[in-house]
Enzyme design. Sequence first.
Site, PDB file in Angstrom:
ATOM      1  N   GLN B 199      -2.478  -0.301  -7.482  1.00 40.32           N
ATOM      2  CA  GLN B 199      -2.717  -1.373  -6.514  1.00 40.32           C
ATOM      3  C   GLN B 199      -2.063  -2.626  -7.097  1.00 40.32           C
ATOM      4  O   GLN B 199      -2.618  -3.279  -7.963  1.00 40.32           O
ATOM      5  CB  GLN B 199      -4.221  -1.559  -6.318  1.00 40.32           C
ATOM      6  CG  GLN B 199      -4.955  -0.261  -5.936  1.00 40.32           C
ATOM      7  CD  GLN B 199      -4.675   0.188  -4.511  1.00 40.32           C
ATOM      8  OE1 GLN B 199      -4.804  -0.583  -3.563  1.00 40.32           O
ATOM      9  NE2 GLN B 199      -4.247   1.448  -4.350  1.00 40.32           N
ATOM     10  N   ALA B 240     -12.159  -4.154   1.765  1.00 41.20           N
ATOM     11  CA  ALA B 240     -11.248  -3.189   1.147  1.00 41.20           C
ATOM     12  C   ALA B 240      -9.819  -3.743   1.073  1.00 41.20           C
ATOM     13  O   ALA B 240      -9.526  -4.835   1.586  1.00 41.20           O
ATOM     14  CB  ALA B 240     -11.278  -1.883   1.916  1.00 41.20           C
ATOM     15  N   HIS B 241      -8.931  -2.973   0.481  1.00 43.90           N
ATOM     16  CA  HIS B 241      -7.554  -3.408   0.272  1.00 43.90           C
ATOM     17  C   HIS B 241      -6.811  -3.633   1.582  1.00 43.90           C
ATOM     18  O   HIS B 241      -6.975  -2.900   2.531  1.00 43.90           O
ATOM     19  CB  HIS B 241      -6.778  -2.460  -0.636  1.00 43.90           C
ATOM     20  CG  HIS B 241      -6.853  -1.007  -0.322  1.00 43.90           C
ATOM     21  ND1 HIS B 241      -6.183  -0.075  -1.066  1.00 43.90           N
ATOM     22  CD2 HIS B 241      -7.517  -0.307   0.612  1.00 43.90           C
ATOM     23  CE1 HIS B 241      -6.431   1.119  -0.591  1.00 43.90           C
ATOM     24  NE2 HIS B 241      -7.233   1.010   0.424  1.00 43.90           N
ATOM     25  N   ASN B 242      -6.010  -4.680   1.589  1.00 48.03           N
ATOM     26  CA  ASN B 242      -5.131  -5.011   2.722  1.00 48.03           C
ATOM     27  C   ASN B 242      -5.877  -5.420   3.988  1.00 48.03           C
ATOM     28  O   ASN B 242      -5.281  -5.503   5.061  1.00 48.03           O
ATOM     29  CB  ASN B 242      -4.167  -3.859   3.030  1.00 48.03           C
ATOM     30  CG  ASN B 242      -3.130  -3.678   1.931  1.00 48.03           C
ATOM     31  OD1 ASN B 242      -3.314  -2.884   1.008  1.00 48.03           O
ATOM     32  ND2 ASN B 242      -2.069  -4.445   1.984  1.00 48.03           N
TER      33      ASN B 242
END
Lengths: 349, 349, 349
Positions: B199, B240-242
């Site tokens: 990541q 969460a991511h993005n």
Amino acid sequence: MEFTAKTISEFLRGTIVGNPDEKVSEISKIEEGKKGSLSFLSNPKYTKYLYTTDASIVLVNKDLTLEDKVKATLILVDNAYEAFASLLQLYTQSLPKKLGIDKEVYISSTCKYGKDIYIGAFTYIGENVKIGNNVSLYPQVYVGDNVTIGDNTIIYPGVKIYHDCIIGSGCTIHGSTVIGSDGFGFAPQQDNEYKKIPQIGNVIIEDSVEIGSNVSIDRATIGSTIIRKGVKIDNLIQVAHNVEIGANTVIAAQSGISGSTKIGKDVMIAGQVGIVGHIRIADGVKIGAQSGVTNSIDKEGEIILGSPAYNISEKRREFAVARQLPNIYKKITDLEKEVQRLKDGEKKS
Amino acid sequence: MEFTAKTISEFLRGTIVGNPDEKVSEISKIEEGKKGSLSFLSNPKYTKYLYTTDASIVLVNKDLTLEDKVKATLILVDNAYEAFASLLQLYTQSLPKKLGIDKEVYISSTCKYGKDIYIGAFTYIGENVKIGNNVSLYPQVYVGDNVTIGDNTIIYPGVKIYHDCIIGSGCTIHGSTVIGSDGFGFAPQQDNEYKKIPQIGNVIIEDSVEIGSNVSIDRATIGSTIIRKGVKIDNLIQVAHNVEIGANTVIAAQSGISGSTKIGKDVMIAGQVGIVGHIRIADGVKIGAQSGVTNSIDKEGEIILGSPAYNISEKRREFAVARQLPNIYKKITDLEKEVQRLKDGEKKS
Amino acid sequence: MEFTAKTISEFLRGTIVGNPDEKVSEISKIEEGKKGSLSFLSNPKYTKYLYTTDASIVLVNKDLTLEDKVKATLILVDNAYEAFASLLQLYTQSLPKKLGIDKEVYISSTCKYGKDIYIGAFTYIGENVKIGNNVSLYPQVYVGDNVTIGDNTIIYPGVKIYHDCIIGSGCTIHGSTVIGSDGFGFAPQQDNEYKKIPQIGNVIIEDSVEIGSNVSIDRATIGSTIIRKGVKIDNLIQVAHNVEIGANTVIAAQSGISGSTKIGKDVMIAGQVGIVGHIRIADGVKIGAQSGVTNSIDKEGEIILGSPAYNISEKRREFAVARQLPNIYKKITDLEKEVQRLKDGEKKS
């Protein structure tokens, strides 16, 4: 250390069935018992292991009826679970305990603390903090200005206690928990922005409270968020500003209580429950896992379940019928056809 | 400090009903008012306390109609809640503020910081970090390499900000929150094992964002996880991511937003909501507590509820009928009998 | 650093379509591609961006059929997602890595550690701790007495690992996570108070496990809470005492597993799932988001959903009919009227 069945039985005021000189030096689950280990039997689901366990000694309820031969020496007691808990307590009390103040700490000159305390490295203690006797502050704890901590309380690594909060005696608070962060209070503005409502209250935690890890208990807007005597709070729980939780209430992991809600005493809240703000939950209420409580519960001892939550018997009947819904839909379609057929017959006749 | 009704009323541009020389030195809830305390009345549920409170001064909305005698001196204002918030702000600004750098800190030689800052003990600041003016970093904060923090931002004890993340001006982040931990990205392998997807993105938090305690905001796989201006995030929330969260959106405790989902601006998300990944939520949408959102919501201002979530009116009608399910089941059984009886009659005739 | 399509293609054993000398120096999402950046295309939802992206190089699956002109140089590979992951891994391995021991640490004299380790400032390491080679302990980590940590493991800032826990090799644990806090075990007493059951077990985390931020994993009452090889745990997850999680199981954010439950291997648990205590989940089971699992799942590979959770196809049919409930209610009322009318007609005739 090694103990004989005789020593243990005398401590527990139990009765020995088997060899009083049988020796144990460790503790095991009954299904993983081995020579030299002590186990207990309380949950009936595990009774079958009594006849196969290799544990040398097993604590059992004195009203247990044996249905087969048992290899282990038994100690009969009133309540095997409690007796076992007493032994565990004895065991943990025998473990070495950290005492003294590590040198890598920050303690303000205005902090006062009692005797027999432990303050671990990298712990920070602000101005005018008062800490009782026999308190353990593990490493990396933060204690804000004007905080009070009662006697015999244990604060585990990384706990953060904001300014002005009060922690009682005999409490235990686990790692990374935050006590006294700002309540979530914002006034909407005409431009869709929000203006923060300063949170100037505090959190009061009374005596004998246990709080798990990664818990958030917000300070009150004004006044206090209050956790009464004997409350037990599991991990990852949200307690919003101005909430009050009554004595000896138990809350399982990942539940959340919204702002200004008052929970009675002796309440049991299962895991992942959500409770809306500004309501009251009566004493002794039980709330099932994953429930969403949207209204006050006024009846003491009521048992509720579901989201939205209501009486558990009613909810369970609903769940049972809900599972039949595709079948019910078919029944209705069949009925519609039958009724249409009957109507058609009626017209013809 | 002591203030008179006259001083307070002038500050708030209000109108006094009662004694302009009435003095207060503390703030209380109206139901807990006592001599010398100032309270406010905004929520109509609490109006009854106006006639019984012992508070010396109460802020009320100027359109309030009195229905009985009031002992307290009243100050009439346009909006009592906002006026009270302004007083709280004034009060908190008057409190002493920590300034300077404790000596037990780790600050890399390449870190640059502005004036009037506070850096508490045991805080770690990595390489190439840039910190604005008037920033407070409480004790035990971690600021990874290359992080930027804007002016007037407050980071409470134990917050962890991973490398490369950007925090705006006027932000507040509460204890134990983690910004920039790895997104949950793993590629399944043929042997059922998983291979980690590194990541390498970051988290960008714009200005005037408030984030509660024990919150997790993951860094993007590539690019950025973005929290826009004015967003307010409660405790124990998963981002969460993005993910991207639009300006002035508000999210209550224990909600979670899965990877790559884009939330519009002015959205309100209640507590314990779950939102799946890779969807879009339109501006101004409101999502009820414990909802599970499985599809994009395209209609601005839509109000949704339930798991799975859809239009709140539809869902509420469904909830109402669901509660009748055992009764409905009985109706169907009765109908089946009746229809059978009618069919039998038909045959006979 | 700058790489050519030729270099990348050789590393990935791919095939170039376009200019082998095309250069890239950064990584971007395909929808945000720009000159000099490398992207990838895996999810078919993003295929449209292939024809518009400004990325200089795009990794694509070799079986992709082009439907329009593409500006970028393509590298065809077996699996674009995995190829991209390999590049990310290469990229992250090229980043500078922290090594050495900061001077502001607490390391007991009885701690043993391997070579090439990093121990950040304000990290605490207790008595008899064993740490392998190439381990990174970021700042403000707590490692209790008698803990073991295997080779190549990364512990991010603020993680708290209580005494006696065992962490395997190649593990990653993110910020503020707590490993080994006390299980939630209390024996009710006759006066409604609770007596703590001491938790004397530990937590064992096997190799190649990744654990997100703000996770709580409680130690066993006796014995061990066990997380098997290759398990991936997202953020804000509760793992209660004596739970066992099988190899390569994946758990998404905010889920919770109650005490003594055994989860099989290769299980997939989506977000915000709750699982009650003392049950078993078979290998390969998949559990949908927000499910509440109240019974053991014995069938391998079963897919379940809902609260209470059962077979996903059954549950989805139930959801579909539930949404029709107001309509169904009307159908029943209509049927009742029709049947009444038919009965009335019968009487008349």
